[in-house]
Enzyme design. Structure first.
Site, short mmCIF file in Angstrom:
data_model
loop_
_atom_site.label_atom_id
_atom_site.label_comp_id
_atom_site.label_asym_id
_atom_site.label_seq_id
_atom_site.Cartn_x
_atom_site.Cartn_y
_atom_site.Cartn_z
N LYS A 123 -8.64 -1.86 -0.29
CA LYS A 123 -8.59 -2.70 -1.49
C LYS A 123 -9.89 -3.47 -1.71
CE LYS A 123 -3.66 -2.99 -2.06
NZ LYS A 123 -2.47 -3.76 -2.30
N LYS A 178 -0.82 8.67 -2.27
CA LYS A 178 0.43 7.94 -2.44
C LYS A 178 0.56 7.44 -3.88
CE LYS A 178 0.26 3.15 -1.63
NZ LYS A 178 0.80 1.89 -1.19
N LYS A 236 0.46 1.60 -7.80
CA LYS A 236 0.15 1.03 -9.11
C LYS A 236 -1.34 0.92 -9.34
CE LYS A 236 0.57 -3.77 -7.72
NZ LYS A 236 0.99 -3.61 -6.32
N1 AQP Z 1 4.19 5.64 -2.69
C1 AQP Z 1 5.01 4.93 -1.91
N2 AQP Z 1 5.90 5.57 -1.13
C2 AQP Z 1 6.75 4.87 -0.33
N3 AQP Z 1 6.79 3.53 -0.29
C3 AQP Z 1 5.92 2.84 -1.06
N4 AQP Z 1 5.69 1.52 -1.25
C4 AQP Z 1 4.69 1.37 -2.14
N5 AQP Z 1 4.25 2.56 -2.55
C5 AQP Z 1 4.99 3.50 -1.91
C6 AQP Z 1 6.46 0.45 -0.60
O1 AQP Z 1 6.92 -0.43 -1.58
C7 AQP Z 1 7.10 -1.72 -0.99
C8 AQP Z 1 6.57 -2.79 -1.90
O2 AQP Z 1 5.19 -2.70 -1.87
P1 AQP Z 1 4.23 -3.78 -2.42
O3 AQP Z 1 4.90 -4.90 -3.04
O4 AQP Z 1 3.20 -4.06 -1.39
O5 AQP Z 1 3.67 -2.93 -3.52
P2 AQP Z 1 2.31 -2.39 -3.45
O6 AQP Z 1 1.83 -2.03 -2.08
O7 AQP Z 1 1.56 -3.41 -4.18
O8 AQP Z 1 2.57 -1.11 -4.23
P3 AQP Z 1 1.41 -0.19 -4.48
O9 AQP Z 1 1.72 0.55 -5.69
O10 AQP Z 1 1.15 0.55 -3.23
O11 AQP Z 1 0.28 -1.23 -4.80
P4 AQP Z 1 -1.23 -1.09 -4.58
O12 AQP Z 1 -1.64 0.03 -5.43
O13 AQP Z 1 -1.75 -2.41 -5.02
O14 AQP Z 1 -1.41 -0.82 -3.12
C9 AQP Z 1 6.40 -1.66 0.37
O15 AQP Z 1 7.37 -1.59 1.39
C10 AQP Z 1 5.60 -0.39 0.31
O16 AQP Z 1 5.47 0.21 1.57
#
Ligand code: AQP
Length: 332
Positions: A112, A195, A198
């Protein structure tokens, strides 16, 4: 009952399919068998810039989606992280027993911060995993239901809990990750090597649960597969098809071998058309239920207030113990 704790960020507005299948779906199941604490992690959200008005709205929206997904405030404790000040308080203590190098090795931070430019990333983003450590330890959680991307942070939690316990006496329960193999990582529909996320996914590869169902159906139909025609689960050779089979299987409760049999001799088009329908059937009531909770903010806020009260009772006890062990003079 064993205890579980997990959280989700209120950043993007809509949850995506990876959040739901990787985490939230398990949260719903675990509230039946565990003493479950689930939170909307707004403190984590501000590690990257947020518009205050949007953050507030998205926090309610995240809570509404969790309820729409099936969390029941009578079966679990649902709350907002910033309503429980002990998270930030314990995080400070944990920050002070974490090595700089140790924190620097967290891959999510590396990814990130690289995206933002290392100099522009906040110190909060750097210590994000340590706040997460505090989140988990405050509740003495036995298990933490998350996606695969969070495994390293749970490892860090175990390391720091072990260090604290060793240095100051037994205080924290060592948690285990609760990661279901099938749904540990849901992949981008346009690029099944990465993966679904978002921030990294292209709009076409990301299924937002609150999108127009028609748009969702379209994304499923245009998912990237391969040049072969056989519908078979094989992550190495056929990552796109395997991802679709996983999603299909979990949403319908049909096993992957059953699906392989059902689609034997049929083309990818048939699989995608049917999965698009499955997805529409899933997101349509989800969107409606989310809207119902949003239409009644007083009820929503009162659920969160009760949740915070229950959470604080547990968190305050753990924090008091940790403070005492560290050697802070009690306030009289
Ligand atoms: N692709 C995925 N497959 C399985 N689990 C996933 N999680 C996120 N993406 C996947 C799980 O969702 C939960 C909430 O995660 P978060 O609030 O940390 O959301 P995030 O990480 O911000 O989601 P993103 O889309 O992965 O965000 P960015 O792009 O910012 O990194 C967690 O338990 C996570 O494992």
């Amino acid at each position: 009952r064993p205890r579980v704790l997990s959280g989700i960020q209120p950043t993007a507005g809509s949850f995506h399919l990876g959040n739901y299948l990787g985490a939230v779906r398990q949260w719903v199941a675990l509230q039946e068998t565990h003493d479950a604490f689930y939170m909307v992690v707004d403190l984590h959200a501000i590690t990257v810039p947020q518009d205050p008005k949007e953050l507030r709205a998205n926090t309610r929206l995240a809570a509404a989606q969790l309820l729409a997904a099936g969390l029941d405030p009578d079966r679990c404790t649902l709350f907002v992280q910033s309503h429980v000040p002990e998270h930030a308080q314990l995080a400070w203590v944990m920050n002070c027993i974490t090595g700089f190098g140790e924190a620097s090795r967290m891959t999510q931070f590396k990814d990130k911060s690289a995206k933002q430019g290392a100099d522009r990333a906040s110190v909060g983003l750097f210590t994000y995993p340590i706040l997460q450590v505090a989140d988990i330890l405050l509740y003495q959680a036995h298990e933490v239901p998350v996606g695969e991307d969070q495994r390293q942070h749970i490892e860090l939690t175990r390391d720091l809990a072990t260090r604290f316990n060793g240095r100051f006496g037994d205080t924290f329960t060592l948690p285990k990750p609760y990661i279901l193999k099938e749904t540990a990582k849901i992949y981008d529909l346009q690029d099944p090597a990465v993966k679904m996320s978002k921030s990294a996914s292209t709009p076409k590869g990301l299924i937002n649960l609150l999108d127009e169902p028609k748009a969702t159906a379209k994304k499923v139909k245009s998912a990237v597969t391969d040049t072969d025609t056989v519908i078979r689960y094989d992550v190495a050779e056929k990552p796109g098809v395997s991802n679709l089979l996983t999603i299909y299987s979990v949403l319908t409760g049909t096993t992957v071998p059953e699906l392989e049999e059902k689609y034997a001799g049929k083309g990818y088009g048939a699989l995608k058309t049917d999965l698009a329908e499955v997805m529409v059937d899933f997101v349509t009531p989800f969107r409606e239920r989310t809207q119902q909770y949003l239409d009644d903010p007083e009820t929503l806020d009162s659920i969160l207030a009760k949740g915070a009260e229950k959470a604080r009772a547990v968190a305050a006890e753990t924090l008091a113990q940790a403070y005492e062990r560290v050697g802070f003079l009690p306030a009289k």
